[in-house]
Motif scaffolding. Sequence first.
Motif, PDB file in Angstrom:
ATOM      1  N   GLU A  99       0.832  -1.211   0.000  1.00  0.00           N
ATOM      2  CA  GLU A  99       0.000   0.000   0.000  1.00  0.00           C
ATOM      3  C   GLU A  99       0.863   1.256   0.000  1.00  0.00           C
ATOM      4  O   GLU A  99       0.444   2.302  -0.456  1.00  0.00           O
ATOM      5  CB  GLU A  99      -0.942   0.029   1.208  1.00  0.00           C
ATOM      6  N   GLY A 100       2.071   1.166   0.567  1.00  0.00           N
ATOM      7  CA  GLY A 100       2.991   2.293   0.581  1.00  0.00           C
ATOM      8  C   GLY A 100       2.545   3.424   1.481  1.00  0.00           C
ATOM      9  O   GLY A 100       1.594   3.293   2.256  1.00  0.00           O
ATOM     10  N   LEU A 101       3.237   4.558   1.352  1.00  0.00           N
ATOM     11  CA  LEU A 101       2.967   5.734   2.173  1.00  0.00           C
ATOM     12  C   LEU A 101       3.189   7.003   1.354  1.00  0.00           C
ATOM     13  O   LEU A 101       4.047   7.032   0.472  1.00  0.00           O
ATOM     14  CB  LEU A 101       3.929   5.780   3.371  1.00  0.00           C
ATOM     15  N   PRO A 102       2.460   8.069   1.691  1.00  0.00           N
ATOM     16  CA  PRO A 102       2.724   9.359   1.057  1.00  0.00           C
ATOM     17  C   PRO A 102       3.983   9.988   1.665  1.00  0.00           C
ATOM     18  O   PRO A 102       4.341   9.693   2.815  1.00  0.00           O
ATOM     19  CB  PRO A 102       1.481  10.182   1.379  1.00  0.00           C
TER      20      PRO A 102
ATOM     21  N   LEU B  59      16.397   6.282  -4.323  1.00  0.00           N
ATOM     22  CA  LEU B  59      15.825   4.942  -4.213  1.00  0.00           C
ATOM     23  C   LEU B  59      15.047   4.572  -5.465  1.00  0.00           C
ATOM     24  O   LEU B  59      15.087   3.425  -5.926  1.00  0.00           O
ATOM     25  CB  LEU B  59      14.926   4.843  -2.973  1.00  0.00           C
ATOM     26  N   SER B  60      14.360   5.531  -6.034  1.00  0.00           N
ATOM     27  CA  SER B  60      13.591   5.305  -7.251  1.00  0.00           C
ATOM     28  C   SER B  60      14.506   4.995  -8.436  1.00  0.00           C
ATOM     29  O   SER B  60      14.229   4.078  -9.220  1.00  0.00           O
ATOM     30  CB  SER B  60      12.720   6.524  -7.548  1.00  0.00           C
TER      31      SER B  60
ATOM     32  N   THR C 192       8.723   2.327  -5.773  1.00  0.00           N
ATOM     33  CA  THR C 192       7.852   2.754  -6.868  1.00  0.00           C
ATOM     34  C   THR C 192       7.065   3.976  -6.401  1.00  0.00           C
ATOM     35  O   THR C 192       6.829   4.149  -5.209  1.00  0.00           O
ATOM     36  CB  THR C 192       6.860   1.642  -7.269  1.00  0.00           C
ATOM     37  N   ALA C 193       6.685   4.791  -7.342  1.00  0.00           N
ATOM     38  CA  ALA C 193       5.872   5.971  -7.060  1.00  0.00           C
ATOM     39  C   ALA C 193       4.604   5.871  -7.891  1.00  0.00           C
ATOM     40  O   ALA C 193       4.671   5.739  -9.108  1.00  0.00           O
ATOM     41  CB  ALA C 193       6.641   7.238  -7.407  1.00  0.00           C
TER      42      ALA C 193
ATOM     43  N   ALA D 289       6.141   3.103  -2.454  1.00  0.00           N
ATOM     44  CA  ALA D 289       6.120   1.747  -1.898  1.00  0.00           C
ATOM     45  C   ALA D 289       7.441   1.067  -2.238  1.00  0.00           C
ATOM     46  O   ALA D 289       8.077   1.377  -3.257  1.00  0.00           O
ATOM     47  CB  ALA D 289       4.956   0.947  -2.478  1.00  0.00           C
ATOM     48  N   ALA D 290       7.832   0.143  -1.379  1.00  0.00           N
ATOM     49  CA  ALA D 290       9.023  -0.650  -1.660  1.00  0.00           C
ATOM     50  C   ALA D 290       8.753  -1.493  -2.894  1.00  0.00           C
ATOM     51  O   ALA D 290       7.641  -1.996  -3.086  1.00  0.00           O
ATOM     52  CB  ALA D 290       9.342  -1.550  -0.469  1.00  0.00           C
TER      53      ALA D 290
END
Length: 108
Positions: free
Chosen positions: A31-34, A56-57, A63-64, A74-75
């Motif tokens: 789900e990731g984070l803002p 990191l991207s 991923t964005a 998110a990772a």
Amino acid sequence: METKNALAALAALAQESRLAVFRLLVHAGPEGLPPLQIAEQLDIPPSSLSFHLKELSHANMVTATKNGRSIIYAADFQTMNGLLGFLTENCCGGTPCLPVCGVDCSTD
């Protein structure tokens, strides 16, 4: 995973703030984070966080995804698993290795 990709991933993770960001995103799951939530949880200034997320991207470690007006990071678990596989590919001469634990590893 190719060696150049492994080197890029390891280089991206070889910095305290980026490693903390990546570990937080792994914990958050798919789900990731803002960015604001990442910055608040890790006490990283937004301008610095932007730089770390970019690094990191570029290494394909995160991923964005655009979600309305915000972006969710998110990772990238595929890259993470590829890196782990690359690092352990020749472990123990090709024989599966058992995890090493300092305490009882049982799940009783």
